[in-house]
Design an enzyme around this catalytic site. Sequence first.
Site, PDB file in Angstrom:
ATOM      1  N   SER A  45     -14.565   1.224   8.739  1.00 50.53           N
ATOM      2  CA  SER A  45     -13.974   2.418   9.358  1.00 50.53           C
ATOM      3  C   SER A  45     -14.327   2.508  10.846  1.00 50.53           C
ATOM      4  O   SER A  45     -15.510   2.533  11.216  1.00 50.53           O
ATOM      5  CB  SER A  45     -14.499   3.661   8.619  1.00 50.53           C
ATOM      6  OG  SER A  45     -14.519   4.779   9.473  1.00 50.53           O
TER       7      SER A  45
HETATM    8  N1  LIG Z   1     -11.289  11.881  13.860  1.00 54.79           N
HETATM    9  C1  LIG Z   1     -12.131  11.517  12.736  1.00 54.79           C
HETATM   10  C2  LIG Z   1     -11.377  10.547  11.855  1.00 54.79           C
HETATM   11  C3  LIG Z   1     -12.066  10.383  10.533  1.00 54.79           C
HETATM   12  C4  LIG Z   1     -11.183   9.694   9.521  1.00 54.79           C
HETATM   13  O1  LIG Z   1      -9.980   9.924   9.454  1.00 54.79           O
HETATM   14  N2  LIG Z   1     -11.812   8.832   8.735  1.00 54.79           N
HETATM   15  C5  LIG Z   1     -11.080   8.157   7.698  1.00 54.79           C
HETATM   16  C6  LIG Z   1     -11.684   6.783   7.450  1.00 54.79           C
HETATM   17  S1  LIG Z   1     -11.526   5.770   8.882  1.00 54.79           S
HETATM   18  C7  LIG Z   1     -11.209   8.990   6.423  1.00 54.79           C
HETATM   19  O2  LIG Z   1     -12.253   9.527   6.165  1.00 54.79           O
HETATM   20  N3  LIG Z   1     -10.135   9.091   5.655  1.00 54.79           N
HETATM   21  C8  LIG Z   1     -10.159   9.763   4.406  1.00 54.79           C
HETATM   22  C9  LIG Z   1      -9.430  11.051   4.389  1.00 54.79           C
HETATM   23  O3  LIG Z   1      -8.964  11.520   5.465  1.00 54.79           O
HETATM   24  O4  LIG Z   1      -9.272  11.618   3.309  1.00 54.79           O
HETATM   25  C10 LIG Z   1     -13.437  10.916  13.247  1.00 54.79           C
HETATM   26  O5  LIG Z   1     -13.465  10.381  14.354  1.00 54.79           O
HETATM   27  O6  LIG Z   1     -14.453  11.010  12.555  1.00 54.79           O
END
Ligand SMILES: N[C@@H](CCC(=O)N[C@@H](CS)C(=O)NCC(=O)O)C(=O)O
Length: 253
Positions: A45
């Site tokens: 990630s």
């Molecule tokens: N803007 C956030 C993005 C976080 C994000 O979207 N992470 C993804 C993995 S790369 C996630 O957790 N996705 C699962 C979901 O949104 O349910 C950050 O920088 O922490």
Amino acid sequence: MDRSCPAVPSFRTQIYPRIYYAVTSRSRFRLGITMTIDLYYLPPSPPCRSVMMLGKHLGVRFNLKVVNVLKGEQLKSSFKKMNPQHTIPTIDDNGFILWESRPIMTYLVMKYAKNDSLYPRDPKQRSVVEHRLYFDIGILYDSIITYHAPVIFGKMDAPPEQCLPPMERAFELLDKYLQDSNFVAGETLTVADFSIASSVSSAKAFGFDIERYDNVATWYERCKKAMEKCGFEEINEAGARVLGSFYKANLKT
Ligand SMILES: N[C@@H](CCC(=O)N[C@@H](CS)C(=O)NCC(=O)O)C(=O)O
């Protein structure tokens, strides 16, 4: 006459404990006896990679807890209870829960860094760092993910063509920001470099040619050296390669 004055805080019961806590928590950290911070993450990630590199740079010890978002583990009620936005990275610093990689990074610097160079206190310098962090979340990283995500998640065989120009425009802007400076927010490394290096390494791993942007390519090599000891290769590039392999496995052109 009532001699008590409730508006004035008591030094012994209110002020002294705060000073004591601030001084001892920093000292404990500097002596290496700080409590570990739980980090909910997944290695490929991009936002997790920037936090992990920064943690290593600061000497913060993470208690790593994998949340496999590819299997939907972030939707478990226990995780959603902690973070209703159900995203990684998420940290739990002795009961203080925070998510969003960029505020996590600025928090870690404010709480644990030995000086303010990664997140300067000077208002003008700090504003430029903030600008670059907002540029990353809103424009650069957003354009990279919008272009590649449909393939990564198997929704399309090829990336949506109309999403390529916004990504190229974002790289042109980054190239301009780097025209007269060594790092993205000035002459020294800041948290914005951690965030943007993670985004750029993802684009690179998907197959996007960053060499088209001279200043970006030179800065990327500079970051490799500056972040060598905090896992640029083994955390950032290795994770990006895994993410890139998901994309390439689904690409049908
Ligand atoms: N803007 C956030 C993005 C976080 C994000 O979207 N992470 C993804 C993995 S790369 C996630 O957790 N996705 C699962 C979901 O949104 O349910 C950050 O920088 O922490």
